[in-house]
Write an enzyme that holds these catalytic residues in place. Structure first.
Site, PDB file in Angstrom:
ATOM      1  N   SER A   1      52.276  72.355 -13.656  1.00 59.68           N
ATOM      2  CA  SER A   1      52.362  72.030 -15.075  1.00 59.68           C
ATOM      3  C   SER A   1      53.063  70.694 -15.289  1.00 59.68           C
ATOM      4  O   SER A   1      52.889  70.068 -16.333  1.00 59.68           O
ATOM      5  CB  SER A   1      53.116  73.132 -15.831  1.00 59.68           C
ATOM      6  OG  SER A   1      52.294  74.251 -16.051  1.00 59.68           O
TER       7      SER A   1
ATOM      8  N   GLY B   1      43.596  61.442   4.652  1.00 64.58           N
ATOM      9  CA  GLY B   1      42.404  61.608   3.827  1.00 64.58           C
ATOM     10  C   GLY B   1      42.557  62.771   2.871  1.00 64.58           C
ATOM     11  O   GLY B   1      43.657  63.247   2.606  1.00 64.58           O
TER      12      GLY B   1
ATOM     13  N   GLU C   1      56.148  75.503 -21.800  1.00 67.29           N
ATOM     14  CA  GLU C   1      54.938  74.746 -21.458  1.00 67.29           C
ATOM     15  C   GLU C   1      54.700  73.618 -22.449  1.00 67.29           C
ATOM     16  O   GLU C   1      54.424  72.476 -22.062  1.00 67.29           O
ATOM     17  CB  GLU C   1      53.730  75.674 -21.426  1.00 67.29           C
ATOM     18  CG  GLU C   1      52.453  75.015 -20.947  1.00 67.29           C
ATOM     19  CD  GLU C   1      52.538  74.606 -19.492  1.00 67.29           C
ATOM     20  OE1 GLU C   1      52.373  73.399 -19.215  1.00 67.29           O
ATOM     21  OE2 GLU C   1      52.783  75.466 -18.638  1.00 67.29           O
TER      22      GLU C   1
ATOM     23  N   ASP D   1      42.664  66.465   1.417  1.00 67.47           N
ATOM     24  CA  ASP D   1      43.026  67.785   1.931  1.00 67.47           C
ATOM     25  C   ASP D   1      43.216  68.736   0.760  1.00 67.47           C
ATOM     26  O   ASP D   1      43.447  68.304  -0.382  1.00 67.47           O
ATOM     27  CB  ASP D   1      44.298  67.711   2.775  1.00 67.47           C
ATOM     28  CG  ASP D   1      45.492  67.161   2.021  1.00 67.47           C
ATOM     29  OD1 ASP D   1      46.008  67.862   1.136  1.00 67.47           O
ATOM     30  OD2 ASP D   1      45.905  66.018   2.301  1.00 67.47           O
TER      31      ASP D   1
ATOM     32  N   ASP E   1      54.980  69.583 -21.295  1.00 68.90           N
ATOM     33  CA  ASP E   1      53.733  68.816 -21.366  1.00 68.90           C
ATOM     34  C   ASP E   1      53.907  67.570 -22.232  1.00 68.90           C
ATOM     35  O   ASP E   1      53.480  66.471 -21.863  1.00 68.90           O
ATOM     36  CB  ASP E   1      52.605  69.682 -21.933  1.00 68.90           C
ATOM     37  CG  ASP E   1      52.035  70.657 -20.923  1.00 68.90           C
ATOM     38  OD1 ASP E   1      52.296  70.477 -19.722  1.00 68.90           O
ATOM     39  OD2 ASP E   1      51.335  71.598 -21.330  1.00 68.90           O
TER      40      ASP E   1
ATOM     41  N   ASP F   1      48.249  58.323   0.237  1.00 72.01           N
ATOM     42  CA  ASP F   1      47.777  59.457   1.028  1.00 72.01           C
ATOM     43  C   ASP F   1      48.969  60.303   1.480  1.00 72.01           C
ATOM     44  O   ASP F   1      49.904  59.795   2.105  1.00 72.01           O
ATOM     45  CB  ASP F   1      47.011  58.939   2.247  1.00 72.01           C
ATOM     46  CG  ASP F   1      46.239  60.030   2.960  1.00 72.01           C
ATOM     47  OD1 ASP F   1      46.188  61.162   2.450  1.00 72.01           O
ATOM     48  OD2 ASP F   1      45.684  59.746   4.035  1.00 72.01           O
ATOM     49  N   ILE F   2      48.938  61.583   1.160  1.00 74.46           N
ATOM     50  CA  ILE F   2      50.021  62.503   1.531  1.00 74.46           C
ATOM     51  C   ILE F   2      49.575  63.240   2.793  1.00 74.46           C
ATOM     52  O   ILE F   2      48.546  63.935   2.782  1.00 74.46           O
ATOM     53  CB  ILE F   2      50.325  63.507   0.407  1.00 74.46           C
ATOM     54  CG1 ILE F   2      50.446  62.776  -0.941  1.00 74.46           C
ATOM     55  CG2 ILE F   2      51.582  64.294   0.731  1.00 74.46           C
ATOM     56  CD1 ILE F   2      51.499  61.699  -0.986  1.00 74.46           C
TER      57      ILE F   2
END
EC number: 3.4.14.10
Length: 584
Positions: A502, A565, A304, A567, A308, A546-547
């Site tokens: 992550s 839009g 992690e 979701d 990061d 927008d996906i």
């Protein structure tokens, strides 16, 4: 690399109480009512009996402010482009003025503590007096103060231990004055809360330098990538249109990364990652600040910590990076310790953008504690900080049974807090929602006004599907998303690929940090809390990709589906840097 050890407890101790005044009429301190209780010891935890003789803890007490809703009102004023005060973030001292408790509240709580033999010298204040810390409280005294039964507990899966109680109470007189006390009934395991990515060693590679060979030819004619091709910084910078931007405010702009439970990054792994994936950033480095007993060992980095630092650095180089490592001395909740420290910083020391890849299911937290911690995130927003958190890697839930045996989709905290920007996951190009992307609706927090129109439209289209499995009036997550699948990184000098939100959070935070750099370079203030701004542009289809396909299955269902839009799979979509700077 500069390592700056600081203790959040020493920061708290700087505000010693100077107004210990008894109330004129002594209340009935023995008239106690339960503040919070679990019906049984939470799952996976087992009691080890009483803590060792001489064990002490620090109690943190959140007080009700004199001015209700003042923080949220101030957050709107400084964060909404529709407000005439937009961008006029408050200083630490100005924030303290609006969060201070009523003098009667402070006097009453102090009288209660004195009744239980608490020495004035052991009590300190933070956040404008909105929180009190009682240091070095013995187990017997803590049990007496809170009508509790503190025990030492162990988590069966992680073997970590914590001093907690399954219930605590307060005098009836205090219930309208005290929001929460910690540590008490918070049993969520920090190790289980980490959004650990699903890691795979890179096939056929033995050294990170070979990652360069996996880079994709990012010509503008690219329409779709092979599913087996890894996600690299070059691809991300092309996809989100940051490759042509050169940061110009690195003397003022800062990017922070929150680390918990011993997670640490490696300078060597960072250098190898950059050498293979972004050659112009081979000199990238980071500062480390230790909070509340946090420990740093660069020779034993965590997955992690490495991913990061590598992805925030790859997206935002050469913006200065600071990795905050928070321990849990005195049994303090790690989120609370970290927030206390960050909010104690001088205005010039605060990073303008913060990435956090941790969280736990909402139902594992006492509601009063979750709401009090959430408000502290609002404090950061008021001071001009953009906080981004991951929504988790379990779709709509790892399983659908909450602590009461009811079947419900599950959402993650702190991502479900309305005063942070929550980040889900995408994959491929053109992008689709990643199946792991945590998303849904909070059972703790109602839908904030900035989400009203966007979420209502989605729910109208959803109809009765999943009725009863989610809170249709809850805060929706995520707010935005970023790539979270087949991402390359270096860990202990070896190449790996992994998937998880992550990755999405540091990627998005890196883009936001560049937006803050642009604003600062033009003599403007940083963006601060993003959501008022994002939802204005998201609804207008400006600056966000927008996906419209993909889903986040879980709990033996297909989960929610991405659509036009907002979701609950990808939020408003992914960030288009070039388009967004035109709106700054």
């Amino acid at each position: 690399m500069f390592i700056h050890p600081l203790s959040v407890l020493s920061v708290l101790a700087s505000g010693v109480l100077d107004c210990l005044v008894a109330t004129p009429v002594e209340p009935r301190w023995d008239d106690v009512r339960t503040k919070h209780a679990w019906s049984a010891v939470p799952e996976h935890w087992e009691t080890l009996g009483h803590p060792a003789a001489g064990t002490t803890i620090d109690l943190h007490i959140a007080l009700e402010p004199q001015r209700k809703n003042a923080v949220v009102d101030a957050l709107y004023d400084v964060s909404s482009p529709r407000s005439p005060k937009y961008g006029a973030h408050l200083s630490r001292e100005q924030l303290a003025d609006i969060v201070a408790p009523h003098p009667d509240t402070l006097a009453l709580v102090v009288s209660w503590l004195k009744h239980h033999g608490v020495r004035p010298s052991s009590v300190s204040r933070s956040h404008g007096g909105g929180w009190l810390t009682v240091a070095d409280v013995s187990m017997s005294q803590a049990n007496s103060i809170l009508s509790a039964s503190y025990q030492l507990y162990r988590h069966a899966k992680t073997n970590e231990t914590a001093i907690r109680t399954i219930s605590y109470g307060l005098p009836v007189e205090l219930h309208s004055h005290v929001k929460t006390v910690a540590p008490t009934t918070h049993f969520s395991s920090p190790r289980m809360s980490r959004h650990t990515p699903r890691v795979r060693r890179r096939a056929g590679t033995t050294a990170p330098a070979k990652a360069a060979a996996a880079s994709v030819d990012l010509g503008r004619g690219l329409s779709r990538r092979d599913d087996m091709e890894p996600v690299t910084p070059s691809f991300l910078r092309w996809l989100y249109k940051t490759e042509g931007y050169k940061p110009a405010a690195i003397d003022r702009n800062k990017l922070g990364i929150a680390g918990f439970i011993g997670d640490s990054p490696s300078p060597l792994d960072l250098r190898l990652f950059m050498t293979a994936n972004r050659a112009d950033a081979e000199t990238a480095t980071f500062n480390v600040i230790l909070i509340n007993g946090g420990r740093y060992d660069p020779n034993t980095p965590s997955v992690e910590g490495n991913l990061d630092i590598q992805y925030t650095g790859a997206m935002a180089f050469p913006t200065p990076l600071t990795y905050y490592i928070t321990g849990s001395e005195s049994g303090t909740d790690p989120y609370l310790s970290w927030l206390n420290f960050m909010l104690s910083l001088d205005d010039k020391e605060l990073p303008q953008t913060i990435s956090t890849s941790y969280g736990g299911f909402e139902e594992t937290l006492p509601p009063d504690l979750a709401k009090s911690v959430c408000e502290l995130y609002a404090h950061l927003g008021v001071r001009g900080v953009s906080v981004l958190l991951s929504t988790g890697d379990f779709g709509v839930g790892k399983d659908c049974t909450d602590g009461s045996g009811n079947t419900r989709f599950r959402t993650m905290f702190p991502a479900s807090c309305p005063w942070v920007t929550s980040v889900g996951g995408t994959m491929d190009c053109p992008e689709v929602g990643a199946s792991l992307s945590g998303g849904g609706f909070s059972n703790l927090f109602s839908r904030p006004a900035y989400q009203g129109r966007a979420v209502a439209t989605y729910l109208e289209n959803l109809g009765s599907r999943y009725d009863g499995l989610y809170n249709a009036n809850g805060r929706g997550i995520p707010d935005i998303s970023a790539q979270a699948h087949q991402c390359v990184f270096v860990h202990r000098v070896e190449d790996f690929t992994a998937e998880g939100t992550s990755f999405a959070v540091p990627i998005a935070a890196g883009i936001v940090s560049l937006l803050n750099d642009y604003r600062l370079s033009k003599g403007r203030t940083p963006l601060g809390f993003l959501n008022y701004w994002l939802y204005d542009f998201g609804i207008a289809n400006l600056g966000l990709n927008d996906i419209i396909s993909g889903s986040n299955p879980g709990c033996n269902t297909d989960g929610f589906t991405a659509s036009t839009g907002w979701d609950p799979v990808t939020g408003l979509g992914t960030l288009d840097f070039v388009e967004l700077i035109h709106e700054l």
